[in-house]
Design a protein around this motif. Structure first.
Motif: not given
Lengths: 297, 460
Positions: B276-294
């Motif tokens: 449902x796009x409620x959750x964005x599961x981060x990428x395997x690499x640099x996950x924290x940066x990607x998720x924090x960026x979002x």
């Protein structure tokens, strides 16, 4: 009549002279291979070597049973096959195009094709990883702008391996193009002139003259690429860490993972032995099946 | 003449080579012989130290006893740790701690294993809470800290049980403690309060509320995803524990949450949120940066990561944000993680090493300073009472929320199966298959169960 000293030197001398090189090979190639094979039969305890115990083929049996290793085998084969087909095909086309005549445009194209080779794989991997981001990457933005369907690239098991191959191929093509251009330019002009006089068409000239004349270099490229591609690691380490769902785990990445993440040295050694066998078989096969067809001047 | 010279050169080279080989052989054989002997010596030393402690280790007058401390802190955290070590060194004249960065937790533990086997291990080692069990499961490698604590009047019960269990150690076995928690964290939820205010919504306290609110915000075009979650198997343990169940059976050998269906149920809830796009599961690499960026770009209203990320959010957020409890499924539950401090049983200067460790856990300038400046949580009551932590809690309500959430600390997976790290690969693969590719949860969980149980039997 040779004296005893001379005879001794004649027999022993050559061995002494090659000894330094052979010592190096024995220490740094043969010994590690033997050690690797022996370790693959042990459950290695790194903290307490006394507790390392012989387990026979257990490491192999368990390794072949896991989905991770099975996928690593299939992925490595898939990666190597498509890398060879794509890179060799594209390099050949580029080389024939760029090497055919010397113009400024061709030189510039040649230099730009080679450029990716001088960039480190880690940088290339990170840049492509960002460009391939399904939500914010430039690739999907372009696909969207052209009205095409967007891709999940590295985030889906279906497209991750192809995305990695695309990145690696982009980086490698220039290098092999350069090797093949050098080969093409070494073909004597007189052969082409003779073919021209006989009214040979360009397709015929390519298959009957160009290809056989550069076959030693193609053979070299094939061997180097096969071995290199079976050992693929850094692209995968940087771009996907073997995921998603082991879709991009390669044999070398599997070995790395076992040693440095799971600390299972025995299982990793078993993986190393399998890699050694595969690369060995591939190399022998190439030499046996292709060497006769390679044209040496 | 020339020929004679050539021959002589050849003989000289050959002799040099033979000598070289002999030297190599000698060192390697003595190295092999040394290992078990060194281990034995270390054990004897360890036994001695517990009974007769200090006298043997008193440094010569005017000379400081050297303590080797291997750690995994780089960047600003590394600089902070070095300044703490410098403060300790300056505070007394008997011990000189030499701190050395040894790479991330995995690199450090790999080096430590080799060094310990060779008898060259450090005196004190900082390692990830998930990696302690690698050393702890091998008897005689880590020093039992309880006798030292008794001697210095430190209480076992002073430590927060969440962080003791977070190191796969049993909080009920007060006779043995082979590691101290150091940088301690739990997951928290970072909220974009501006988005919530604009929508007139409350902070969600359950995943149901989270789904409902996120779908509404997405439909209104305010955000693209509800929340971003970093790519980490930590959250598998969290979601299963939140379904009021345990991953492993009592004996730690069965992947029970698949047998009774509770784990499948929990993962199904998460997969539905991904669909449902409620959750964005981060990428395997640099996950924290990607998720924090979002989260920082306003593409997600919420971001779930360790409380240790608070500093990054604080310094980059351009909107009103707050730290909140992780929403619940059936119950609230958060796992703990971070890093730990161990003393090696083979440490050459145990008395000196203990002096440093004791200072770290009782002085305002030690772990308390480390926690307050990094965003890690205080791991013991003594540390929580240090002025620097008290001030941080009083002035930073987000830090206070993260601290209070400790009441829901739950590391049942660590307690029941200390070697759970060995099954992390299988779990991560399952999460990727279910959350990226939307494969069938039940089928994938059965694969994890089969692989995990095989691995666990193999560990026996």
């Amino acid at each position: 009549m040779k004296n005893v000293k001379d005879r001794f030197w004649e027999k022993i001398g050559p061995y002494l002279l090659v000894a330094p090189a052979m010592t190096g090979i024995a220490l740094f190639v043969i010994y590690p291979i033997i050690k690797l094979i022996s370790m693959s039969f042990y459950k290695v305890n790194q903290l307490n070597p006394d507790k390392t115990k012989f387990v026979g083929f257990s490491n192999y049996q368990k390794m072949f049973k896991t989905a991770e290793f099975q996928k690593a085998l299939v992925n490595t084969g898939y990666y190597a096959l498509f890398m060879i087909l794509i890179v060799l095909g594209c390099s050949l086309i580029l080389a024939v195009w760029l090497g055919s005549k010397k113009s400024r445009v061709n030189s510039a194209a040649q230099a730009s094709a080679f450029l990716p080779h001088i960039i480190s794989m880690v940088s290339v991997g990170l840049i492509f990883q960002q460009m391939m981001d399904p939500d914010y990457g430039i690739f999907n933005a372009l696909l969207g702008a052209m009205g095409l369907q967007k891709s999940q690239f590295l985030r889906s098991s279906d497209s991750a391996m192809n995305s990695v191959i695309f990145t690696s191929a982009w980086k490698s093509i220039g290098y092999y193009t350069l090797i093949l251009i050098a080969a093409l330019q070494s073909i004597p002009e007189s052969i082409y002139e003779a073919a021209d006089l006989d009214n040979a068409g360009s397709v015929r000239t390519f298959f009957k003259i160009t290809l056989p004349m550069i076959s030693p270099q193609i053979f070299f490229v094939l061997i180097v690429m096969t071995i290199g591609n079976f050992k693929v690691f850094e692209t995968i380490r940087v771009m996907t860490s073997g995921g998603p769902n082991n879709a991009t785990t390669s044999l070398v990445y599997y070995i790395y993972n076992k040693v440095f993440m799971d600390f299972d040295v025995g299982r990793a050694a078993a993986g190393g032995v399998i890699l050694l066998i595969i690369v060995g078989i591939m190399t022998v096969l190439y030499f046996v099946s292709l060497s006769k067809k390679v044209h040496y001047q | 003449m020339k020929r004679t010279m050539k021959r002589m050169t050849a003989w000289v080279m050959a002799s040099a080579m033979m000598l070289g080989l002999a030297a190599c052989g000698g060192s390697s054989s003595s190295g092999e012989a040394q290992t078990p002997a060194a281990t034995e010596a270390a054990k004897t030393e360890a036994a001695k130290a517990e009974t007769t402690a200090p006298a043997a280790e008193a440094p010569a007058s005017g000379e400081k006893t050297k303590v080797n401390f291997w750690h995994s802190m780089s960047g600003s955290n590394g600089e902070l740790l070095q300044s703490i070590v410098d403060d300790y060194n300056a505070s007394q004249d008997k011990v000189e701690v030499v701190a050395e960065f040894q790479g991330d937790y995995y690199a450090a533990i790999a080096k430590a294993q080799t060094a310990i086997a060779a008898g060259n291990g450090p005196d004190i080692l900082q390692t990830g809470s998930g990696q302690v069990s690698i050393l702890a499961k091998e008897e005689g490698v880590l020093e039992n800290l309880v006798p030292w604590m008794d001697k210095s009047g430190m209480e076992f019960s002073d430590f927060d049980p969440t962080f003791i269990t977070g190191m796969s150690l049993d909080p009920n076995n007060t006779e043995s403690l082979v590691a101290f928690p150091m940088g301690c964290s739990t997951p928290v939820m970072y909220c974009n309060m501006d988005i919530l205010k604009e929508a007139g919504a409350e902070v969600p306290t359950s995943w149901e509320e989270m789904s409902e609110l996120s779908k509404k915000l997405i439909a209104d075009g305010k955000i693209e995803y509800g929340f971003s979650l970093i790519h980490d198997c930590w959250y598998f343990w969290m979601f299963v524990a939140q379904n009021d169940t345990t991953v492993f059976s009592e004996d730690g050998m069965k992947f029970q949450c698949v047998d009774d269906g509770t784990g499948i149920e929990a993962m199904q809830v998460v997969q539905d949120m991904c669909k449902d796009k409620v959750m964005y599961f981060g990428p395997a690499q640099d996950s924290a940066a990607a998720c924090r960026g979002m989260f920082l770009d306003g593409k997600c209203a919420f971001y779930i990561n360790s409380c240790a990320d608070l500093k990054s959010v604080e310094s980059n957020a351009t909107f009103d944000y707050s730290v909140q409890y992780i929403p619940k499924m059936k119950v609230n539950a958060v796992p703990s993680g971070g890093n730990t401090l161990t003393m090696l049983a083979s440490a050459a200067n145990k008395e000196a090493a203990w002096d440093f460790m004791h200072w770290l856990y009782t002085d305002n300038g030690g772990v308390a300073t480390f926690a307050a400046n990094t965003g890690y949580l205080p791991c013991s009551k003594t540390i929580a009472e240090q002025p620097i932590i008290k001030e941080k809690r009083a002035t930073n309500p987000n830090y206070e929320v993260a601290y209070n959430q400790l009441e829901y600390g739950n590391n049942s997976h660590m307690v029941m199966q200390p070697n759970n790290g060995d099954v992390a690969n299988s779990i991560t693969a399952m999460m990727e298959a279910c959350f990226y590719d939307f494969e069938d949860v039940e089928e994938r969980m059965k694969v994890v169960k089969e692989e995990a149980e095989d691995i666990l039997i193999d560990l026996q």
